[in-house]
Design an enzyme around this catalytic site. Structure first.
Site, PDB file in Angstrom:
ATOM      1  N   HIS A 198       0.900  -1.030  -0.018  1.00 56.23           N
ATOM      2  CA  HIS A 198      -0.158   0.013   0.090  1.00 56.23           C
ATOM      3  C   HIS A 198       0.594   1.126   0.103  1.00 56.23           C
ATOM      4  CE1 HIS A 198      -3.904  -1.540   1.934  1.00 56.23           C
ATOM      5  NE2 HIS A 198      -4.112  -1.344   0.991  1.00 56.23           N
ATOM      6  N   CYS A 294      -3.089   2.754   9.110  1.00 54.93           N
ATOM      7  CA  CYS A 294      -3.838   2.092   8.228  1.00 54.93           C
ATOM      8  C   CYS A 294      -5.723   2.130   9.763  1.00 54.93           C
ATOM      9  CB  CYS A 294      -3.456   1.243   7.232  1.00 54.93           C
ATOM     10  SG  CYS A 294      -2.774   0.275   8.511  1.00 54.93           S
TER      11      CYS A 294
HETATM   12  N1  ARG Z   1      -4.300  -7.159   6.798  1.00 53.08           N
HETATM   13  C1  ARG Z   1      -4.221  -5.985   6.193  1.00 53.08           C
HETATM   14  C2  ARG Z   1      -4.392  -6.369   4.558  1.00 53.08           C
HETATM   15  O1  ARG Z   1      -3.557  -6.848   4.620  1.00 53.08           O
HETATM   16  C3  ARG Z   1      -3.411  -5.127   6.764  1.00 53.08           C
HETATM   17  C4  ARG Z   1      -3.600  -3.245   6.117  1.00 53.08           C
HETATM   18  C5  ARG Z   1      -3.053  -2.630   6.447  1.00 53.08           C
HETATM   19  N2  ARG Z   1      -3.461  -1.339   6.061  1.00 53.08           N
HETATM   20  C6  ARG Z   1      -3.131  -0.557   5.082  1.00 53.08           C
HETATM   21  N3  ARG Z   1      -3.484   0.737   4.826  1.00 53.08           N
HETATM   22  N4  ARG Z   1      -2.029  -0.132   4.966  1.00 53.08           N
HETATM   23  O2  ARG Z   1      -5.305  -5.678   3.738  1.00 53.08           O
END
Ligand code: ARG
Length: 300
Positions: A198, A294
């Site tokens: 991300h 997040c």
């Molecule tokens: N386990 C989640 C996923 O992989 C973690 C999300 C974390 N969020 C972020 N915006 N980095 O989707």
């Protein structure tokens, strides 16, 4: 005045930051209560080896610590009830992208989650926007495969411009729709390294002229765009970015940086640049591939 467009290389840039209209900073945050948070499946490399390995009591304590840090930075926090069977719902930067017009009208795009395991989270978050005066936009699911909200689409602090990560969880096509609907330019950055899946894992806006980044997560073209548009860049080392999620910090007011504890090198650079560092622990959430940024959604 820059309008809707997708920029993927410096050669397409026909404006500078000063020309982008301002947008006020959101003063409120949503958080999803953590009672159902756990690592139950693996959809990013950080989750590997952590299935069933979350200390629930610690996770709740850490969530309260993060929530308190936001409140102490002057942010009003609204809680949304976490749901059984949706262990990642607590990462509520991902299910939406809110926006406010010049006239104060509130809009939001609802995400199409990339992983099947997370798709049902979106409807629960949408209910909050429904009750809070937002115009709700959905993508055409036949045209757009995925878009994970503010995990990838990050507002340039105080400006009507979006930095948009794509490649793992969000597709470039989604940004065309966002850019046209909100009438804002999107600076699209391709993500290359699965550990930085991300944009919010490798890029953190601190104030309107400063960002904290992990340079190795970007293509050379992406890096050039960042360097062209952001005058002050603070970088994180591989250890602090990948293990400690330094770039998943949040600076809600342009002054206080709420960040995972122990990012010694980054913290020294932040203080040197005049920021106030607020350390919190997000150890349980890092097992799932997330940290401070997040765990909340800034809303208008
Ligand atoms: N386990 C989640 C996923 O992989 C973690 C999300 C974390 N969020 C972020 N915006 N980095 O989707």
């Amino acid at each position: 005045m820059p309008v809707s467009k997708i920029i993927t290389s410096v050669s397409e840039l026909d404006f500078n930051l000063a020309e982008i209209p301002t947008m006020h900073l959101p003063k409120n945050a949503l958080m999803v209560t953590p009672e159902h948070f756990t690592v139950e499946y693996v959809i990013n490399p950080h989750m590997q080896g952590h299935v069933g390995n979350v200390d629930k009591a610690k996770a709740i304590e850490e969530w309260v610590e993060v929530r308190t840090a936001f409140m102490e930075a002057g942010i009003q926090v609204y809680d949304i009830q976490g749901q059984p069977g949706l262990p990642d719902m607590v990462f509520c930067a991902n299910q939406s992208l809110p926006f406010v017009t010049v006239n104060g009208k509130k809009h939001v795009f609802m995400s199409i989650m990339n992983a099947d395991q997370r798709k049902d989270e979106v409807g629960f978050i949408e209910q909050w926007y429904r009750s809070n005066d937002y115009t709700i936009h959905h993508f055409d699911k036949d045209a757009i495969s995925d878009f994970e909200g503010m995990g990838d689409a990050i507002w340039h602090t105080g400006k009507r411009m979006i930095w948009g990560g794509y490649g793992f969880r969000s597709s470039l096509e989604a940004y065309r729709r966002v850019s046209e609907t909100f009438d804002v330019p999107v600076i699209a950055l391709e993500l290359k390294n699965p550990s930085f899946y991300h944009l919010d894992t490798c890029f953190c806006m601190l104030n309107s002229k400063t960002a904290l980044i992990y340079p190795e997560a970007f293509t050379s073209e992406g890096l050039k765009l960042i360097e062209e548009l952001i005058p002050e860049i603070i970088t994180a080392s591989t250890h602090e970015a990948e293990e400690l999620f330094a770039c998943n910090a949040t600076c809600p007011d342009g002054k206080h940086v709420i960040i995972q504890a122990g990012c010694t090198e980054v913290n020294a650079k932040l203080e040197e640049a005049g920021f106030t560092v607020v350390e919190v622990s997000t150890n349980e959430y890092r097992k799932s591939g997330g940290s401070v940024f997040c765990m909340k959604m800034m809303v208008f």
